[in-house]
Each structure stands twice: as C-alpha cells, then as structure tokens.
Design a protein around this motif. Structure first.
Motif, PDB file in Angstrom:
ATOM      1  N   PRO A   8       0.822  -1.229   0.000  1.00 33.89           N
ATOM      2  CA  PRO A   8       0.000   0.000   0.000  1.00 33.89           C
ATOM      3  C   PRO A   8       0.854   1.277   0.000  1.00 33.89           C
ATOM      4  O   PRO A   8       0.520   2.249  -0.676  1.00 33.89           O
ATOM      5  CB  PRO A   8      -0.824  -0.091   1.282  1.00 33.89           C
ATOM      6  N   GLY A   9       1.946   1.260   0.704  1.00 27.98           N
ATOM      7  CA  GLY A   9       2.836   2.427   0.728  1.00 27.98           C
ATOM      8  C   GLY A   9       3.475   2.681  -0.616  1.00 27.98           C
ATOM      9  O   GLY A   9       3.583   3.827  -1.072  1.00 27.98           O
ATOM     10  N   ALA A  14       3.650   5.743  -5.770  1.00 25.20           N
ATOM     11  CA  ALA A  14       3.504   5.743  -7.229  1.00 25.20           C
ATOM     12  C   ALA A  14       2.420   6.711  -7.674  1.00 25.20           C
ATOM     13  O   ALA A  14       2.586   7.443  -8.662  1.00 25.20           O
ATOM     14  CB  ALA A  14       3.210   4.333  -7.722  1.00 25.20           C
ATOM     15  N   VAL A  15       1.302   6.758  -6.972  1.00 20.07           N
ATOM     16  CA  VAL A  15       0.209   7.665  -7.313  1.00 20.07           C
ATOM     17  C   VAL A  15       0.641   9.117  -7.135  1.00 20.07           C
ATOM     18  O   VAL A  15       0.367   9.976  -7.987  1.00 20.07           O
ATOM     19  CB  VAL A  15      -1.052   7.340  -6.479  1.00 20.07           C
ATOM     20  N   VAL A  16       1.342   9.416  -6.063  1.00 15.77           N
ATOM     21  CA  VAL A  16       1.807  10.783  -5.819  1.00 15.77           C
ATOM     22  C   VAL A  16       2.785  11.216  -6.905  1.00 15.77           C
ATOM     23  O   VAL A  16       2.699  12.328  -7.438  1.00 15.77           O
ATOM     24  CB  VAL A  16       2.445  10.899  -4.410  1.00 15.77           C
ATOM     25  N   LYS A  25       5.473  13.007 -18.816  1.00 12.47           N
ATOM     26  CA  LYS A  25       6.825  13.268 -18.307  1.00 12.47           C
ATOM     27  C   LYS A  25       7.488  11.973 -17.840  1.00 12.47           C
ATOM     28  O   LYS A  25       8.667  11.743 -18.105  1.00 12.47           O
ATOM     29  CB  LYS A  25       6.734  14.265 -17.153  1.00 12.47           C
ATOM     30  N   ILE A  26       6.743  11.122 -17.187  1.00 15.25           N
ATOM     31  CA  ILE A  26       7.297   9.867 -16.688  1.00 15.25           C
ATOM     32  C   ILE A  26       7.644   8.932 -17.845  1.00 15.25           C
ATOM     33  O   ILE A  26       8.701   8.299 -17.848  1.00 15.25           O
ATOM     34  CB  ILE A  26       6.323   9.190 -15.694  1.00 15.25           C
ATOM     35  N   SER A  27       6.781   8.861 -18.866  1.00 10.19           N
ATOM     36  CA  SER A  27       7.080   7.976 -19.997  1.00 10.19           C
ATOM     37  C   SER A  27       8.295   8.475 -20.781  1.00 10.19           C
ATOM     38  O   SER A  27       9.104   7.678 -21.248  1.00 10.19           O
ATOM     39  CB  SER A  27       5.870   7.837 -20.912  1.00 10.19           C
ATOM     40  N   SER A  28       8.439   9.796 -20.939  1.00 11.30           N
ATOM     41  CA  SER A  28       9.629  10.313 -21.635  1.00 11.30           C
ATOM     42  C   SER A  28      10.883  10.060 -20.800  1.00 11.30           C
ATOM     43  O   SER A  28      11.949   9.758 -21.353  1.00 11.30           O
ATOM     44  CB  SER A  28       9.473  11.797 -21.941  1.00 11.30           C
TER      45      SER A  28
END
Length: 81
Positions: A8-9, A14-16, A25-28
């Motif tokens: 859960p943490g 990951a969501v934040v 931005k993350i995929s690039s």
C-alpha cells in the motif's frame, strides 16, 4: 525504516509521483533511461572489442635469428594465468 513500506505504501508513492509529474513526463523519462542503458551496453561491447583489437595489434617478439618467439610452456600450465 524502509523495511516497513509495504505494497500500500509503494502504491501511494507511485500515485503521488504520477500526479506530480504526469504520465507524459514519466514515460519520456523512462524512454531516456532505456536509451541510456542501450548506450551503456553498446559502449561496454565497443570497449571490449577495442581491447581485443589492441591485444592483436601488439607486435610479436622477434628472436636474434629472425624467427618469432613461440610459447613452449606445458599445456597444463597455460591455463593457470
């Protein structure tokens, strides 16, 4: 401290990160990481190839009678470098 982070943490982190940076931005960023890994592997392969080429390019020792030197050590000791 990091031993207490469970699934859960990690999902919350990951969501934040996804909310802060966005999917594009993350995929690039991951694409750049992949290109970096590919470039690193290519550099390692080229470096080992250069080392082999340099070892082959070294001149063989020439004896006084004009013949090249040869290895006369026993086969059993050749493997023990």
């Amino acid at each position: 401290m990091l031993n207490n982070i469970g699934l859960p943490g990690l999902l919350l982190i990951a969501v934040v990160v996804l909310v802060l940076f966005g999917r594009g931005k993350i995929s690039s960023l991951m694409g750049e990481v992949g290109k970096g890994i590919t470039s690193f592997k290519k550099g390692v392969a080229d470096g080992s190839k250069d080392d082999e080429d340099a070892a082959e390019a070294q001149p063989k020792p020439i004896m006084a009678d004009g013949t090249s030197a040869r290895d006369v050590s026993p086969e059993a000791k050749k493997d023990k470098v």
